[in-house]
Scaffold this motif. Structure first.
Motif, PDB file in Angstrom:
ATOM      1  N   MET A 104       1.348  -1.054   0.126  1.00 50.47           N
ATOM      2  CA  MET A 104       0.004  -0.192  -0.107  1.00 50.47           C
ATOM      3  C   MET A 104       0.890   1.677  -0.124  1.00 50.47           C
ATOM      4  O   MET A 104       2.023   1.207   0.726  1.00 50.47           O
ATOM      5  CB  MET A 104      -0.985   0.301   1.116  1.00 50.47           C
ATOM      6  CG  MET A 104      -1.840  -1.556   1.244  1.00 50.47           C
ATOM      7  SD  MET A 104      -3.332  -0.767   2.792  1.00 50.47           S
ATOM      8  CE  MET A 104      -0.998  -2.023   3.899  1.00 50.47           C
ATOM      9  N   ILE A 105       0.399   2.220  -0.490  1.00 49.70           N
ATOM     10  CA  ILE A 105       0.944   3.237  -0.970  1.00 49.70           C
ATOM     11  C   ILE A 105       0.482   4.570   0.427  1.00 49.70           C
ATOM     12  O   ILE A 105      -0.451   4.567   0.132  1.00 49.70           O
ATOM     13  CB  ILE A 105       1.484   4.562  -1.930  1.00 49.70           C
ATOM     14  CG1 ILE A 105       1.676   3.274  -3.034  1.00 49.70           C
ATOM     15  CG2 ILE A 105       1.964   5.416  -2.229  1.00 49.70           C
ATOM     16  CD1 ILE A 105       1.808   3.512  -4.017  1.00 49.70           C
ATOM     17  N   GLY A 106       0.710   5.141   1.122  1.00 46.04           N
ATOM     18  CA  GLY A 106       0.043   5.799   2.785  1.00 46.04           C
ATOM     19  C   GLY A 106       0.627   7.180   2.838  1.00 46.04           C
ATOM     20  O   GLY A 106       1.965   7.333   2.237  1.00 46.04           O
ATOM     21  N   PHE A 107       0.588   7.719   3.109  1.00 40.71           N
ATOM     22  CA  PHE A 107       0.714   9.461   3.143  1.00 40.71           C
ATOM     23  C   PHE A 107       0.178  10.110   4.778  1.00 40.71           C
ATOM     24  O   PHE A 107      -0.937   9.692   5.278  1.00 40.71           O
ATOM     25  CB  PHE A 107      -0.260  10.127   2.217  1.00 40.71           C
ATOM     26  CG  PHE A 107       0.307  10.177   0.649  1.00 40.71           C
ATOM     27  CD1 PHE A 107       1.204  10.320   0.364  1.00 40.71           C
ATOM     28  CD2 PHE A 107      -0.933   8.556   0.123  1.00 40.71           C
ATOM     29  CE1 PHE A 107       0.950  10.534  -0.942  1.00 40.71           C
ATOM     30  CE2 PHE A 107      -0.125   8.444  -0.422  1.00 40.71           C
ATOM     31  CZ  PHE A 107       0.561   9.448  -1.736  1.00 40.71           C
ATOM     32  N   GLY A 108       1.461  10.289   5.347  1.00 40.78           N
ATOM     33  CA  GLY A 108       0.884  10.492   7.054  1.00 40.78           C
ATOM     34  C   GLY A 108       1.245   9.379   8.201  1.00 40.78           C
ATOM     35  O   GLY A 108       1.302   8.171   6.980  1.00 40.78           O
ATOM     36  N   HIS A 109       0.890   9.362   9.488  1.00 37.26           N
ATOM     37  CA  HIS A 109       0.503   8.555  10.506  1.00 37.26           C
ATOM     38  C   HIS A 109      -0.403   9.208  11.114  1.00 37.26           C
ATOM     39  O   HIS A 109       0.235  10.441  11.084  1.00 37.26           O
ATOM     40  CB  HIS A 109       1.429   7.689  10.270  1.00 37.26           C
ATOM     41  CG  HIS A 109       2.720   7.686  11.253  1.00 37.26           C
ATOM     42  ND1 HIS A 109       3.659   8.778  11.039  1.00 37.26           N
ATOM     43  CD2 HIS A 109       2.465   8.463  12.144  1.00 37.26           C
ATOM     44  CE1 HIS A 109       4.315   9.857  11.761  1.00 37.26           C
ATOM     45  NE2 HIS A 109       3.615   9.065  13.107  1.00 37.26           N
ATOM     46  N   TYR A 110      -0.891   7.848  11.973  1.00 37.33           N
ATOM     47  CA  TYR A 110      -1.269   8.342  13.509  1.00 37.33           C
ATOM     48  C   TYR A 110      -1.487   6.846  14.285  1.00 37.33           C
ATOM     49  O   TYR A 110      -1.166   6.351  13.591  1.00 37.33           O
ATOM     50  CB  TYR A 110      -2.588   8.986  13.427  1.00 37.33           C
ATOM     51  CG  TYR A 110      -3.916   7.737  12.491  1.00 37.33           C
ATOM     52  CD1 TYR A 110      -4.442   6.996  13.699  1.00 37.33           C
ATOM     53  CD2 TYR A 110      -4.054   7.490  11.507  1.00 37.33           C
ATOM     54  CE1 TYR A 110      -5.137   6.706  12.872  1.00 37.33           C
ATOM     55  CE2 TYR A 110      -4.518   6.832  10.886  1.00 37.33           C
ATOM     56  CZ  TYR A 110      -5.487   6.316  11.795  1.00 37.33           C
ATOM     57  OH  TYR A 110      -6.355   5.143  11.302  1.00 37.33           O
ATOM     58  N   ASP A 138      -0.432   1.196  14.692  1.00 35.31           N
ATOM     59  CA  ASP A 138       0.032   3.404  13.721  1.00 35.31           C
ATOM     60  C   ASP A 138      -0.916   2.460  12.144  1.00 35.31           C
ATOM     61  O   ASP A 138      -0.086   1.076  12.336  1.00 35.31           O
ATOM     62  CB  ASP A 138       1.699   2.845  13.886  1.00 35.31           C
ATOM     63  CG  ASP A 138       2.197   3.225  15.126  1.00 35.31           C
ATOM     64  OD1 ASP A 138       1.990   4.596  15.665  1.00 35.31           O
ATOM     65  OD2 ASP A 138       2.449   2.872  15.705  1.00 35.31           O
ATOM     66  N   SER A 139      -1.081   3.183  11.984  1.00 34.39           N
ATOM     67  CA  SER A 139      -1.822   2.921  10.446  1.00 34.39           C
ATOM     68  C   SER A 139      -1.298   4.606   9.583  1.00 34.39           C
ATOM     69  O   SER A 139      -1.144   5.876   9.980  1.00 34.39           O
ATOM     70  CB  SER A 139      -2.803   3.299  10.603  1.00 34.39           C
ATOM     71  OG  SER A 139      -3.939   2.716   9.256  1.00 34.39           O
ATOM     72  N   MET A 140      -1.327   4.654   8.550  1.00 35.24           N
ATOM     73  CA  MET A 140      -1.700   5.856   7.869  1.00 35.24           C
ATOM     74  C   MET A 140      -2.820   7.060   7.731  1.00 35.24           C
ATOM     75  O   MET A 140      -3.717   6.089   7.856  1.00 35.24           O
ATOM     76  CB  MET A 140      -1.113   4.910   6.063  1.00 35.24           C
ATOM     77  CG  MET A 140      -2.673   4.543   5.553  1.00 35.24           C
ATOM     78  SD  MET A 140      -2.128   3.999   3.862  1.00 35.24           S
ATOM     79  CE  MET A 140      -1.097   2.108   4.747  1.00 35.24           C
ATOM     80  N   THR A 198     -10.429  14.318  10.453  1.00 33.20           N
ATOM     81  CA  THR A 198     -10.700  14.344  11.397  1.00 33.20           C
ATOM     82  C   THR A 198      -9.884  13.355  11.952  1.00 33.20           C
ATOM     83  O   THR A 198      -9.695  13.354  12.982  1.00 33.20           O
ATOM     84  CB  THR A 198     -11.947  13.612  10.661  1.00 33.20           C
ATOM     85  OG1 THR A 198     -13.081  13.972   9.653  1.00 33.20           O
ATOM     86  CG2 THR A 198     -13.019  12.281  11.677  1.00 33.20           C
ATOM     87  N   LEU A 199      -8.767  12.627  11.812  1.00 37.88           N
ATOM     88  CA  LEU A 199      -8.169  11.307  12.022  1.00 37.88           C
ATOM     89  C   LEU A 199      -6.541  12.286  13.062  1.00 37.88           C
ATOM     90  O   LEU A 199      -6.590  11.887  13.957  1.00 37.88           O
ATOM     91  CB  LEU A 199      -6.961  10.201  11.232  1.00 37.88           C
ATOM     92  CG  LEU A 199      -8.154   9.030  10.604  1.00 37.88           C
ATOM     93  CD1 LEU A 199      -7.503   9.022   9.115  1.00 37.88           C
ATOM     94  CD2 LEU A 199      -8.524   8.737  11.375  1.00 37.88           C
ATOM     95  N   TYR A 233      -6.708  11.740  16.693  1.00 33.69           N
ATOM     96  CA  TYR A 233      -5.855  10.866  17.010  1.00 33.69           C
ATOM     97  C   TYR A 233      -4.468  12.278  16.930  1.00 33.69           C
ATOM     98  O   TYR A 233      -3.128  12.141  16.412  1.00 33.69           O
ATOM     99  CB  TYR A 233      -5.362  10.187  16.658  1.00 33.69           C
ATOM    100  CG  TYR A 233      -6.566   9.042  16.618  1.00 33.69           C
ATOM    101  CD1 TYR A 233      -6.503   8.200  16.993  1.00 33.69           C
ATOM    102  CD2 TYR A 233      -7.400   8.552  15.303  1.00 33.69           C
ATOM    103  CE1 TYR A 233      -7.505   7.086  17.455  1.00 33.69           C
ATOM    104  CE2 TYR A 233      -8.577   7.709  15.373  1.00 33.69           C
ATOM    105  CZ  TYR A 233      -8.660   6.654  16.626  1.00 33.69           C
ATOM    106  OH  TYR A 233      -9.846   5.691  16.650  1.00 33.69           O
ATOM    107  N   PRO A 234      -4.619  13.255  18.175  1.00 32.92           N
ATOM    108  CA  PRO A 234      -3.220  13.918  17.665  1.00 32.92           C
ATOM    109  C   PRO A 234      -2.524  13.338  17.869  1.00 32.92           C
ATOM    110  O   PRO A 234      -2.044  13.069  19.007  1.00 32.92           O
ATOM    111  CB  PRO A 234      -3.828  15.626  18.617  1.00 32.92           C
ATOM    112  CG  PRO A 234      -4.756  14.674  19.890  1.00 32.92           C
ATOM    113  CD  PRO A 234      -5.204  13.725  18.920  1.00 32.92           C
TER     114      PRO A 234
END
Length: 144
Positions: free
Chosen positions: A50-56, A67-69, A136-137, A141-142
Motif C-alpha cells: 500500500m502507498i500511504g501518506f502520513g501516519h497516526y 499505527d496506520s497511514m 478527522t484523524l 488522534y493528535p
C-alpha cells in the motif's frame, strides 16, 4: 502485544510502481499520489503493498493500539483500494454520505473505498473525502 505486520518503509514507491504491468494503473496511481500528497502534506511511503501518506497512532477503548497511514491506496489487480479511515468516524458521517453519493462508480468496504479506474469517479469528490479523512484523524488522534 503482537508486532504490527503492516509498517511503513518496506521499499520504495518508485520500485513498487515499476513492477505494475498496466500503464493505466500506473498513471492512475501517479494521479492518486499527487492528490493524496497535496491533501495530506506528506510524502508517499510504501506500507507493504500500500502507498500511504502520513501516519497516526490509535488506541481503542479495548486497549488495542497501533499505527496506520492517514490516507493511502493500493493498486490491486482488479481495482484500487483507497484507504480513507477518517470518513468512517461518526463525526464525518453526514458529509461522507453526501460526497459518496456524488463520487461516481465505486463500492464500499468496512474501511475502504474500491474503484476500478480514476476515470470512473469525480476526483473533486475524492479530494473532499480525503480532506475530511485527514482532518478527522488528525483531530481524533493528535500526534504528541
Amino acid at each position: 502485544m503482537a508486532t504490527q505486520k503492516t509498517r511503513p518503509d518496506t521499499g520504495t514507491v518508485e520500485d513498487f510502481l515499476a513492477q505494475l504491468d498496466d500503464p493505466a494503473k500506473i498513471a492512475d496511481s501517479q494521479a492518486l499520489i499527487g492528490l493524496m500528497q497535496e491533501v495530506s502534506g506528506e510524502a508517499p511511503v510504501l506500507w507493504g503493498t500500500m502507498i500511504g501518506f502520513g501516519h497516526y497512532h490509535y488506541r481503542y477503548a479495548s486497549g488495542h493500539e497501533g499505527d496506520s497511514m492517514l490516507i493511502g491506496f493500493a493498486p490491486r489487480k482488479a481495482e484500487f483500494s483507497i484507504y480513507l479511515m477518517g470518513i468512517y468516524l461518526p463525526e464525518a458521517e453526514t458529509r461522507r454520505d453526501e460526497l459518496l453519493s456524488r463520487l461516481g462508480k465505486h463500492r464500499m468496504g468496512k474501511a475502504c473505498l474500491y474503484v476500478k479506474r480514476m476515470s470512473d469517479i469525480d476526483l473533486d469528490m475524492l479530494r473532499a473525502l480525503a480532506e475530511i479523512s485527514v482532518a478527522t484523524l488528525r483531530a481524533t488522534y493528535p500526534q504528541k
